[in-house]
Design an enzyme around this catalytic site. Structure first.
Site, PDB file in Angstrom:
ATOM      1  N   HIS A  68      59.597  34.891  31.557  1.00  0.00           N
ATOM      2  CA  HIS A  68      58.142  34.975  31.740  1.00  0.00           C
ATOM      3  C   HIS A  68      57.422  34.121  30.693  1.00  0.00           C
ATOM      4  O   HIS A  68      56.544  33.319  31.027  1.00  0.00           O
ATOM      5  CB  HIS A  68      57.686  36.431  31.647  1.00  0.00           C
ATOM      6  CG  HIS A  68      56.200  36.611  31.578  1.00  0.00           C
ATOM      7  ND1 HIS A  68      55.385  36.431  32.676  1.00  0.00           N
ATOM      8  CD2 HIS A  68      55.374  36.927  30.559  1.00  0.00           C
ATOM      9  CE1 HIS A  68      54.128  36.646  32.322  1.00  0.00           C
ATOM     10  NE2 HIS A  68      54.093  36.944  31.039  1.00  0.00           N
ATOM     11  N   ASP A 102      43.432   3.882  36.116  1.00  0.00           N
ATOM     12  CA  ASP A 102      44.613   4.737  36.139  1.00  0.00           C
ATOM     13  C   ASP A 102      44.996   5.043  34.698  1.00  0.00           C
ATOM     14  O   ASP A 102      44.290   4.680  33.773  1.00  0.00           O
ATOM     15  CB  ASP A 102      45.776   4.054  36.879  1.00  0.00           C
ATOM     16  CG  ASP A 102      46.748   5.093  37.456  1.00  0.00           C
ATOM     17  OD1 ASP A 102      47.227   5.944  36.696  1.00  0.00           O
ATOM     18  OD2 ASP A 102      47.006   5.049  38.671  1.00  0.00           O
ATOM     19  N   TRP A 140      61.010  34.185  24.080  1.00  0.00           N
ATOM     20  CA  TRP A 140      60.714  32.744  24.154  1.00  0.00           C
ATOM     21  C   TRP A 140      60.861  32.077  22.794  1.00  0.00           C
ATOM     22  O   TRP A 140      60.940  30.865  22.694  1.00  0.00           O
ATOM     23  CB  TRP A 140      59.326  32.501  24.747  1.00  0.00           C
ATOM     24  CG  TRP A 140      58.185  32.557  23.768  1.00  0.00           C
ATOM     25  CD1 TRP A 140      57.676  33.681  23.177  1.00  0.00           C
ATOM     26  CD2 TRP A 140      57.421  31.449  23.269  1.00  0.00           C
ATOM     27  NE1 TRP A 140      56.642  33.337  22.343  1.00  0.00           N
ATOM     28  CE2 TRP A 140      56.456  31.981  22.386  1.00  0.00           C
ATOM     29  CE3 TRP A 140      57.442  30.070  23.479  1.00  0.00           C
ATOM     30  CZ2 TRP A 140      55.537  31.180  21.708  1.00  0.00           C
ATOM     31  CZ3 TRP A 140      56.514  29.275  22.803  1.00  0.00           C
ATOM     32  CH2 TRP A 140      55.589  29.833  21.927  1.00  0.00           C
ATOM     33  N   SER A 182      59.117  15.345  28.398  1.00  0.00           N
ATOM     34  CA  SER A 182      58.022  15.126  29.336  1.00  0.00           C
ATOM     35  C   SER A 182      56.675  15.190  28.619  1.00  0.00           C
ATOM     36  O   SER A 182      55.802  14.337  28.817  1.00  0.00           O
ATOM     37  CB  SER A 182      58.104  16.182  30.446  1.00  0.00           C
ATOM     38  OG  SER A 182      56.852  16.412  31.007  1.00  0.00           O
ATOM     39  N   SER A 183      56.513  16.197  27.752  1.00  0.00           N
ATOM     40  CA  SER A 183      55.243  16.356  27.039  1.00  0.00           C
ATOM     41  C   SER A 183      54.981  15.201  26.093  1.00  0.00           C
ATOM     42  O   SER A 183      53.855  14.711  25.985  1.00  0.00           O
ATOM     43  CB  SER A 183      55.247  17.646  26.222  1.00  0.00           C
ATOM     44  OG  SER A 183      55.385  18.742  27.062  1.00  0.00           O
ATOM     45  N   HIS A 239      52.853  27.247  16.590  1.00  0.00           N
ATOM     46  CA  HIS A 239      51.440  27.512  16.417  1.00  0.00           C
ATOM     47  C   HIS A 239      50.559  26.407  16.968  1.00  0.00           C
ATOM     48  O   HIS A 239      49.641  26.693  17.737  1.00  0.00           O
ATOM     49  CB  HIS A 239      51.053  27.895  14.995  1.00  0.00           C
ATOM     50  CG  HIS A 239      49.717  28.555  15.030  1.00  0.00           C
ATOM     51  ND1 HIS A 239      49.543  29.838  15.486  1.00  0.00           N
ATOM     52  CD2 HIS A 239      48.477  28.067  14.844  1.00  0.00           C
ATOM     53  CE1 HIS A 239      48.258  30.102  15.548  1.00  0.00           C
ATOM     54  NE2 HIS A 239      47.582  29.056  15.161  1.00  0.00           N
ATOM     55  N   GLU A 247      51.313  24.705  19.334  1.00  0.00           N
ATOM     56  CA  GLU A 247      51.487  24.868  20.780  1.00  0.00           C
ATOM     57  C   GLU A 247      50.402  25.758  21.388  1.00  0.00           C
ATOM     58  O   GLU A 247      49.912  25.479  22.484  1.00  0.00           O
ATOM     59  CB  GLU A 247      52.880  25.445  21.070  1.00  0.00           C
ATOM     60  CG  GLU A 247      53.124  25.871  22.507  1.00  0.00           C
ATOM     61  CD  GLU A 247      53.164  24.717  23.494  1.00  0.00           C
ATOM     62  OE1 GLU A 247      53.405  23.576  23.056  1.00  0.00           O
ATOM     63  OE2 GLU A 247      52.951  24.956  24.691  1.00  0.00           O
ATOM     64  N   TYR A 275      47.408  26.004  20.417  1.00  0.00           N
ATOM     65  CA  TYR A 275      46.180  25.192  20.517  1.00  0.00           C
ATOM     66  C   TYR A 275      46.325  24.124  21.583  1.00  0.00           C
ATOM     67  O   TYR A 275      45.350  23.722  22.216  1.00  0.00           O
ATOM     68  CB  TYR A 275      45.814  24.601  19.158  1.00  0.00           C
ATOM     69  CG  TYR A 275      45.492  25.695  18.174  1.00  0.00           C
ATOM     70  CD1 TYR A 275      44.488  26.603  18.461  1.00  0.00           C
ATOM     71  CD2 TYR A 275      46.213  25.868  17.010  1.00  0.00           C
ATOM     72  CE1 TYR A 275      44.205  27.639  17.610  1.00  0.00           C
ATOM     73  CE2 TYR A 275      45.939  26.905  16.154  1.00  0.00           C
ATOM     74  CZ  TYR A 275      44.934  27.791  16.453  1.00  0.00           C
ATOM     75  OH  TYR A 275      44.663  28.829  15.612  1.00  0.00           O
ATOM     76  N   SER A 320      33.528  23.616  28.543  1.00  0.00           N
ATOM     77  CA  SER A 320      32.322  22.914  28.104  1.00  0.00           C
ATOM     78  C   SER A 320      31.628  22.226  29.273  1.00  0.00           C
ATOM     79  O   SER A 320      30.404  22.307  29.430  1.00  0.00           O
ATOM     80  CB  SER A 320      32.671  21.856  27.043  1.00  0.00           C
ATOM     81  OG  SER A 320      33.117  22.481  25.873  1.00  0.00           O
ATOM     82  N   HIS A 362      52.024  32.580   9.637  1.00  0.00           N
ATOM     83  CA  HIS A 362      51.392  33.878   9.902  1.00  0.00           C
ATOM     84  C   HIS A 362      52.103  34.606  11.053  1.00  0.00           C
ATOM     85  O   HIS A 362      51.786  35.744  11.345  1.00  0.00           O
ATOM     86  CB  HIS A 362      49.885  33.747  10.164  1.00  0.00           C
ATOM     87  CG  HIS A 362      49.513  32.997  11.396  1.00  0.00           C
ATOM     88  ND1 HIS A 362      48.414  32.184  11.480  1.00  0.00           N
ATOM     89  CD2 HIS A 362      50.092  32.925  12.615  1.00  0.00           C
ATOM     90  CE1 HIS A 362      48.336  31.661  12.684  1.00  0.00           C
ATOM     91  NE2 HIS A 362      49.335  32.091  13.392  1.00  0.00           N
ATOM     92  N   HIS A 363      53.037  33.912  11.705  1.00  0.00           N
ATOM     93  CA  HIS A 363      53.878  34.598  12.689  1.00  0.00           C
ATOM     94  C   HIS A 363      55.063  35.291  12.018  1.00  0.00           C
ATOM     95  O   HIS A 363      55.890  35.894  12.689  1.00  0.00           O
ATOM     96  CB  HIS A 363      54.415  33.593  13.722  1.00  0.00           C
ATOM     97  CG  HIS A 363      53.336  32.933  14.515  1.00  0.00           C
ATOM     98  ND1 HIS A 363      52.874  33.447  15.697  1.00  0.00           N
ATOM     99  CD2 HIS A 363      52.605  31.820  14.286  1.00  0.00           C
ATOM    100  CE1 HIS A 363      51.912  32.656  16.177  1.00  0.00           C
ATOM    101  NE2 HIS A 363      51.724  31.668  15.341  1.00  0.00           N
ATOM    102  N   THR A 417      36.261  27.868  15.614  1.00  0.00           N
ATOM    103  CA  THR A 417      36.279  28.581  16.887  1.00  0.00           C
ATOM    104  C   THR A 417      34.934  29.244  17.144  1.00  0.00           C
ATOM    105  O   THR A 417      34.416  29.205  18.268  1.00  0.00           O
ATOM    106  CB  THR A 417      37.395  29.641  16.888  1.00  0.00           C
ATOM    107  OG1 THR A 417      38.572  29.056  16.332  1.00  0.00           O
ATOM    108  CG2 THR A 417      37.700  30.106  18.285  1.00  0.00           C
ATOM    109  N   LYS A 425      32.420  26.832  18.392  1.00  0.00           N
ATOM    110  CA  LYS A 425      32.537  26.545  19.815  1.00  0.00           C
ATOM    111  C   LYS A 425      31.886  27.643  20.657  1.00  0.00           C
ATOM    112  O   LYS A 425      31.123  27.369  21.576  1.00  0.00           O
ATOM    113  CB  LYS A 425      34.009  26.367  20.220  1.00  0.00           C
ATOM    114  CG  LYS A 425      34.655  25.159  19.554  1.00  0.00           C
ATOM    115  CD  LYS A 425      35.782  24.581  20.370  1.00  0.00           C
ATOM    116  CE  LYS A 425      35.327  23.911  21.625  1.00  0.00           C
ATOM    117  NZ  LYS A 425      34.889  22.533  21.462  1.00  0.00           N
ATOM    118  N   ARG A 476      56.877  45.555  20.920  1.00  0.00           N
ATOM    119  CA  ARG A 476      56.942  44.709  22.112  1.00  0.00           C
ATOM    120  C   ARG A 476      58.402  44.445  22.476  1.00  0.00           C
ATOM    121  O   ARG A 476      59.306  44.766  21.727  1.00  0.00           O
ATOM    122  CB  ARG A 476      56.193  43.399  21.887  1.00  0.00           C
ATOM    123  CG  ARG A 476      56.731  42.573  20.750  1.00  0.00           C
ATOM    124  CD  ARG A 476      55.809  41.428  20.420  1.00  0.00           C
ATOM    125  NE  ARG A 476      55.932  40.343  21.390  1.00  0.00           N
ATOM    126  CZ  ARG A 476      55.858  39.049  21.081  1.00  0.00           C
ATOM    127  NH1 ARG A 476      55.638  38.684  19.834  1.00  0.00           N
ATOM    128  NH2 ARG A 476      55.971  38.129  22.003  1.00  0.00           N
TER     129      ARG A 476
END
Lengths: 285, 550
Positions: free
Chosen positions: B70, B100, B135, B165-166, B249, B251, B253, B264, B298-299, B324, B327, B446
């Site tokens: 998941h 293009d 994950w 790919s990314s 982290h 990731e 964002y 926006s 922080h993880h 943040t 925004k 979890r």
């Protein structure tokens, strides 16, 4: 009709009871149905976390309500019908400075007690006793190096063997007994994969990592039964290696130590000082 | 139309495509497809968790496989292909007035690497016992000790391919945005979605190779006897966690910045207002991107880092709340004084703003190293990151879909059907994730297949029981975590229904949608972007005459 009425009565009753229970959940040092906040604190560490969280909760609820109010106002006041001609304003430097500086101030207000909490709960220089904890797939091993090396393993009690008063998935066969009003240091490691030892009511959570010993401390304030569950994914039975601590008075603890020395002497757990048996599977890697 | 209208045959057009719009379409179809699979996994998970006890899955390992699949699917095969590959490909060239992408063939391989990556990930469930690592694939659970079969190797290869790919996609976007903007479009006149994609691309380019390195080291640990993370050989499992989160982290964002861009534009268009504080908005994203690289640990507050390190990461993490906040307030200020119409995309956008705020403030709670001890690896964290990703990034996916589907397909969606989709989803996801805060505060860990509480009698198990009777029974038990899990599962089923409804909306749009005008939202000059200047759908090759931006 009566059936419908019964349903409605039951419904209203449920709503009322639910609202009451939700608003005033019975505080307890174990998970309670319908509770909204943390388990009751049993240590000074947990109390510090609670105090800090109480402050945070006010701040974050305030921020959410503030944003919600602004959105509701905007939706009512500036929809197409209420305000057919849109304004052309694109900047407002003072406003932009305010909404940068005010959050900074709020964060400073948060950060100061946050650091206090962090440093207070981290370590203790002179612990009165030490408990060594080792995580295994899927049980915990405990050693009392200051008490003639009492050592035992602790497995979850399977659901069909639960006795009166024991909690499904939380109770263990050999419980950890600890004295109250004592500064206890814990040394935590693991023998296979990473686990994490935690008791929510103690405000303690620390990873058990193979070949690494982590340390933290707590001081239990009142006697009771406290539960925790492994908190780092560790494989198939990650959900089934709970932690159960019985906190007792110092006298009761002394009596337990005498009893435990005999009870666990015959066990095949290696005595303190000897190496844990190294798994052959681990060597084969 | 003329010469430029000719299209290649079906196979050449869809399998050998070099057209950014067709590749974007492929990405969006793929993302929806993967989203249905990833969503199905979450439905099964909530089904299992609706009652204490293990009712539906074989054992804890199968459960771990589901949560792993998941997570990986939603991150790498739904949100990233949807927001970056899909909307990015479609609208970055259109918005900057380019014909293009800079490297059309590279664009093609970016997409076609995703397919085998996805297949490898799915097949890993059937070979070697399946990957049940979460994950985050932390060793030693993910090394040969915890997962001796081939499944983790396959999952690693899946991530390698998705990562390649990314990276290729990111290089393509950066080149396109820097070199192919229409004359007059300076960086400070670029639409915010393009800004978002630019920052995202840099994050991808810097973060993904670190993941690639980490999982390659894990691969050699598993197969070739190295000991990067093997404690028995002198390695350190924590090294992997640092490398993973140095990628992980940024990731998050990577997933949310394109969402910021989309929101926006929608807020601006439907408020008929220019974006308030445009430069602040653009540089807030840059700031989030930069600071996002120095907060990774922080993880890892519970792994035993020194207390000073944790203090640093607390401080650095709190700082992210400032850009943040800029925004959030700028979006509200954009609406302020506006003349707002509440079409489906705008509903999703407003929903995004509020729910992202909720997810944001719980992020501020979790940022504190001392506080996080109580919440790390509990459902509070699950609630937090689903509020910012599931109710954030996914809301933006839907917002973008409704906003642009007329442009992409030439057909308009049906307004009332879209609004029903929004309200069902909005109620459903809040029912799922808000109670999870309570569970987390109560200490529910979890990644658990089963939780504290009594197993209900047979006649009270399952979905189709009288909820009042069931809740009364649950509350009579007093101890346990059943109630909020039950509520959460009910919300999940509602959301599942809403997602099926979305599939109906998609097919209804494609087969029965009325024709879309060029500028069907009537975007005014203050919120105009170049995609509204071309037909719907745009010609196969757009901008025969290069547009000029004043």
């Amino acid at each position: 009709m009566t059936r419908f009425k019964n349903y409605m009565n039951a419904f209203v009753f449920t709503l009322l009871v639910g609202a009451l229970l939700a608003a005033f959940p019975a505080m307890a040092s174990e998970p309670m149905e319908g509770a909204l906040l943390m388990q009751e604190a049993a240590t000074s560490s947990a109390q510090r976390i609670h105090d800090f969280h109480d402050m945070l909760l006010v701040i974050i609820t305030g921020i959410c309500l503030f944003v919600l109010l602004l959105l509701v106002f905007v939706v009512i006041r500036f929809n197409k019908r209420a305000n057919p001609t849109p304004s052309k304003v694109t900047h407002n430097v003072p406003l932009e400075i305010i909404w940068t500086v005010v959050p900074v101030i709020i964060l400073i207000i948060i950060a100061v007690p946050s650091f206090k909490l962090l440093y207070k709960n981290d370590r203790i220089a002179e612990p009165e006793m030490t408990l060594k904890i080792t995580g295994y797939q899927w049980y915990w091993g405990y050693e009392y190096p200051d008490h003639d090396g009492i050592a035992f393993q602790s497995y979850m009690v399977p659901t069909d063997e639960l006795k009166e008063g024991q909690r499904r998935l939380l109770s263990t066969d050999n419980v950890v007994v600890l004295p109250i009003e004592t500064d206890i240091a814990i040394l935590v490691t693991a023998n296979d994969v990473i686990h994490s030892w935690t008791i929510p009511a103690f405000g303690v959570k620390i990873d058990a990592i193979p070949m690494r010993t982590n340390e933290t401390w707590f001081r239990i304030e009142k006697p009771g039964v406290y539960y925790g569950q492994c908190s780092e994914i560790c494989g198939k039975d990650h959900s089934f290696m709970p932690i159960e601590v019985h906190a007792v008075t110092k006298e009761e603890f002394k009596a337990w130590v005498e009893k435990a020395k005999e009870e666990f002497a015959q066990s095949d757990v290696p005595a303190i000082g000897s190496e844990q048996p190294i798994k052959l599977t681990a060597l084969a890697q | 139309m003329g010469d430029h209208a000719h299209k290649p045959g079906f196979f050449a057009r869809w399998f050998m495509s070099t057209n950014h719009k067709d590749i974007g379409t492929l990405y969006i179809i793929f993302s929806i497809f993967a989203g249905l699979i990833g969503g199905l996994f979450s439905m099964i998970m909530r089904l299992e968790l609706q009652d204490p006890g293990v009712q539906y899955l074989a054992d804890g390992h199968m459960w771990n496989m589901f949560i792993t699949a998941h997570g990986l699917i939603m991150v790498f095969f739904v949100v990233m292909p949807g927001l970056i590959g899909g909307f990015g490909n479609w609208f970055v060239p259109l918005m900057i007035g380019a014909p293009d992408m800079a490297f059309p063939r590279l664009n093609n391989i970016s997409f076609w690497l995703i397919i085998p990556a996805f297949l490898l990930l799915l097949l890993s469930a059937f070979i070697g016992g399946g990957a049940g690592t979460g994950w985050t694939i932390y060793p030693p659970l993910s090394s040969a000790l915890g997962h001796p079969g081939m499944s983790v190797d396959m999952a690693i290869f899946a991530l390698h391919l998705a990562g390649a790919s990314s990276i290729l996609g990111a290089a393509n976007f950066i080149t396109t945005i820097f070199n192919m903007r229409a004359p007059g479009m300076t960086l400070h006149k670029m639409p915010l979605f393009v800004w978002a994609m630019l920052v995202t691309s840099f994050l991808l380019l810097l973060a993904v190779p670190v993941l690639g390195g980490a999982i390659t080291m894990l691969l050699t640990d598993r197969n070739f006897g190295t000991s990067f993370f093997n404690p028995e050989g002198g390695g350190d499992p924590l090294l992997f966690q640092h490398l993973f989160w140095f990628f992980g982290h940024p990731e998050v964002y990577i997933m949310i910045l394109p969402a910021f861009g989309i929101v926006s534009h929608i807020v601006s268009t439907f408020s008929q207002r220019p974006i308030f504080g445009y430069l602040g908005m653009a540089y807030a994203m840059v700031a989030i991107g930069v600071v996002g690289f120095v907060v990774w640990a922080h993880h890892m507050y519970t792994v035993g880092m020194s207390v000073d390190t944790r203090a640093y990461f607390t401080a650095a993490t709190l700082i992210i709340a400032v850009p943040t906040g800029v925004k959030i307030f700028s979006w509200i200020a954009t609406m302020w004084g506006g003349s707002i119409t509440f079409k489906t995309p705008m509903l999703w956008a407003i929903g995004f703003i509020f729910l992202f705020t909720v997810g944001g403030v719980t992020g501020v709670v979790l940022a504190n190293g001392g506080m996080d001890i109580a919440l790390h690896d509990t459902y509070y964290v699950v609630a937090h990151f689903h509020y910012v990703l599931s109710l954030g990034a996914v809301f933006a996916l839907f917002a973008g879909f409704y906003y642009w589907i007329g442009k992409m397909s030439g057909k308009m969606y049906c307004e009332w059907m879209g609004q029903i989709h929004f309200w069902l989803t909005f109620i459903g996801v809040n029912l799922i994730f808000f109670p999870q805060h309570f569970l987390g505060l109560q200490g529910m860990p979890r990644r658990y297949i089963d939780y504290a509480g009594e197993v209900p009698p047979e006649n009270l198990q399952g979905v189709f029981v009288n909820p009042i009777e069931k809740i009364n029974w649950i509350m009579a038990q007093e101890h346990g975590m059943h109630l909020w899990n039950y509520v959460s599962s009910m919300g999940a089923f509602l959301t599942g229904f809403a997602t099926l409804w979305f599939v109906v909306v998609v097919f209804h749009t494609l087969f029965f949608g009325r024709k879309a005008d060029d500028n069907y939202w009537n975007a005014q000059p203050q919120s105009f972007t170049l995609e509204w200047s071309v037909s719907s759908p745009p010609p196969f090759h757009q901008f025969d005459i290069q547009p000029k931006v004043k």
